[in-house]
Design an enzyme around this catalytic site. Structure first.
Site, mmCIF file in Angstrom:
data_model
loop_
_atom_site.group_PDB
_atom_site.id
_atom_site.type_symbol
_atom_site.label_atom_id
_atom_site.label_comp_id
_atom_site.label_asym_id
_atom_site.label_seq_id
_atom_site.Cartn_x
_atom_site.Cartn_y
_atom_site.Cartn_z
ATOM 1 N N TRP A 101 41.587 -47.901 -24.072
ATOM 2 C CA TRP A 101 40.615 -47.469 -25.088
ATOM 3 C C TRP A 101 40.831 -48.167 -26.412
ATOM 4 C CZ3 TRP A 101 36.883 -45.956 -22.392
ATOM 5 C CH2 TRP A 101 37.106 -45.235 -21.217
ATOM 6 N N ASP A 168 41.004 -42.394 -32.808
ATOM 7 C CA ASP A 168 40.250 -41.946 -31.638
ATOM 8 C C ASP A 168 41.027 -40.773 -31.031
ATOM 9 O OD1 ASP A 168 39.108 -41.510 -29.184
ATOM 10 O OD2 ASP A 168 39.348 -43.557 -28.440
ATOM 11 N N LYS A 192 36.332 -33.650 -23.144
ATOM 12 C CA LYS A 192 37.656 -33.192 -22.707
ATOM 13 C C LYS A 192 37.925 -31.811 -23.313
ATOM 14 C CE LYS A 192 38.525 -37.976 -22.404
ATOM 15 N NZ LYS A 192 38.066 -38.183 -21.069
#
Ligand code: PMP
Length: 369
Positions: A101, A168, A192
């Site tokens: 990511w 992030d 999530k």
């Protein structure tokens, strides 16, 4: 039968949230209308959005210096939107590379400014978090990924940084108390710990915003701030369900209580991995993620049998990310510790049956870097 859901995302949410969401799909708030068919400008949905923003503020302890947005396009859109809004050609930003990511964020940011990767754990298969990194003071910001969903590593302390951080937090938002004093922007895809896929939380400290933007309207943070995330039709249902989930979070005792719960779950699972030579924790112990535990079998020929045993016990979502293999047990906020107990029980029993019981000599430390 209801499964113990260890999926990495979209992932488990509380049953009570699913029930309330289901009810609202049929009849929202006694209106005789579904939440899916009312105007995003109705007073009823405006109240939902306002409550969602207030809950984010309460859960994260944000003061009036922060703007709270619910956008669409996923965390992946924030990879470039952050850089696009903060940088100009030739201006510097620093990035830390801890896996898939952060790599994607780096690739996107390079289109907008001068990006330097200060540290990377790539050479060790992203099994640790680089530490002791010197962060120069001449950048607009330092970007990092707080929890690496794919590799199972997590920042347990932020790096020292003379410049604001852009983080992030897609896979560990609301999972523990965090010091946000040097965070300029944080973003998190909902799917999530926050809610269903379809919206992204973006928190921006006002002093990060620049006034010389000339960006496409939808990609300019100013647009969404001025219109309270409703410049266009916002992702109504994901925001609604996120709001329900954040109410649940608050009622459970908030982020501090979640932090204690999540630490207990992770401790239980990692102890099982460490005491059984059949299981190999791939990440350096001090950097292990509390959210996503990644492990392998020392005897890979047992993989299918192990997965079948988990399936029989009602355990879902354990297969590792396609780029890493092995197994990944994601233990997001809504996963009860009893589900971890079920998994640990299966793991202990399975190991013993195959001659790898916890009383066997463990060589587990040797595999860590
Ligand atoms: N960052 C992290 C840490 C992730 O785990 C993910 C994937 N869920 C993303 C970014 C990408 O998120 P999205 O699919 O919402 O674009």
């Amino acid at each position: 039968m209801k499964q113990h859901n260890f999926s990495a995302g979209p992932s488990i949410l509380p049953q009570s949230v699913f029930r309330q969401a289901a009810d609202a799909v049929i009849d929202f708030d006694g209106m005789g209308l579904s939440i899916l068919e009312i105007s995003h400008r109705s007073p009823q949905f405006t109240a939902v959005l306002e409550e969602a923003v207030a809950l984010v503020r309460e859960l994260l302890g944000l003061d009036e210096n922060y703007e709270v947005l619910f956008l669409s396009g996923g965390a992946s859109t924030q990879f470039f939107m952050t850089a696009m809004n903060l940088l100009r050609p030739g201006e510097k930003a620093y990035y830390l590379d801890t896996g898939t990511w952060s790599n994607k964020a780096i690739k996107e940011a390079r289109r907008f400014g001068e990006i330097t990767v200060l540290a990377s754990s790539k050479e060790a298969g992203y099994t640790y978090i680089p530490k002791g990194v010197e962060v120069p003071a001449d950048g607009r910001y330092l970007h990092l990924t707080s929890n690496n969903t794919v590799y199972g590593t997590q920042y347990h302390a932020w790096p020292e940084s003379p410049i604001p951080m852009v983080i992030d937090m897609s896979s560990d938002i609301f999972s523990r108390e965090r010091d946000l004093s040097n965070v300029g922007i944080l973003y998190a895809g909902a799917q999530k710990n926050m809610g269903p896929a379809g919206t992204t939380l973006v928190v921006i400290r006002r002093d990060m915003l620049r006034q010389d933007n000339d960006l496409p309207t939808m990609l300019d943070y100013h647009t969404h701030i001025a219109k309270n995330s409703s410049f266009n039709t916002p992702p109504v249902f994901p925001i609604f369900v996120s709001m329900l989930n954040m109410r649940w979070l608050r009622d459970q005792g908030g982020v501090a209580a979640m932090g204690r719960r999540n630490a207990a779950k992770a401790e239980l699972l990692y102890a099982c991995i460490d005491r059984n030579p059949l299981y190999v924790g791939v990440v350096q112990p001090e950097d292990r993620s509390v959210m996503n535990a990644v492990f392998k079998l020392s005897d890979e020929s047992l993989t299918d049998a192990f997965l079948a045993r988990c399936k029989d016990a009602g355990i879902a979502g354990l297969k590792g990310h396609r780029s890493v293999g092995g197994f990944r047990a994601s233990m997001y906020n809504a996963l009860d510790i009893d589900s971890v107990r079920v998994l640990v029980d299966v793991m202990d029993t399975f190991a013993k049956e195959h001659g790898y019981g916890s009383d066997a000599v463990s060589g587990v430390q040797e595999i860590y870097h």
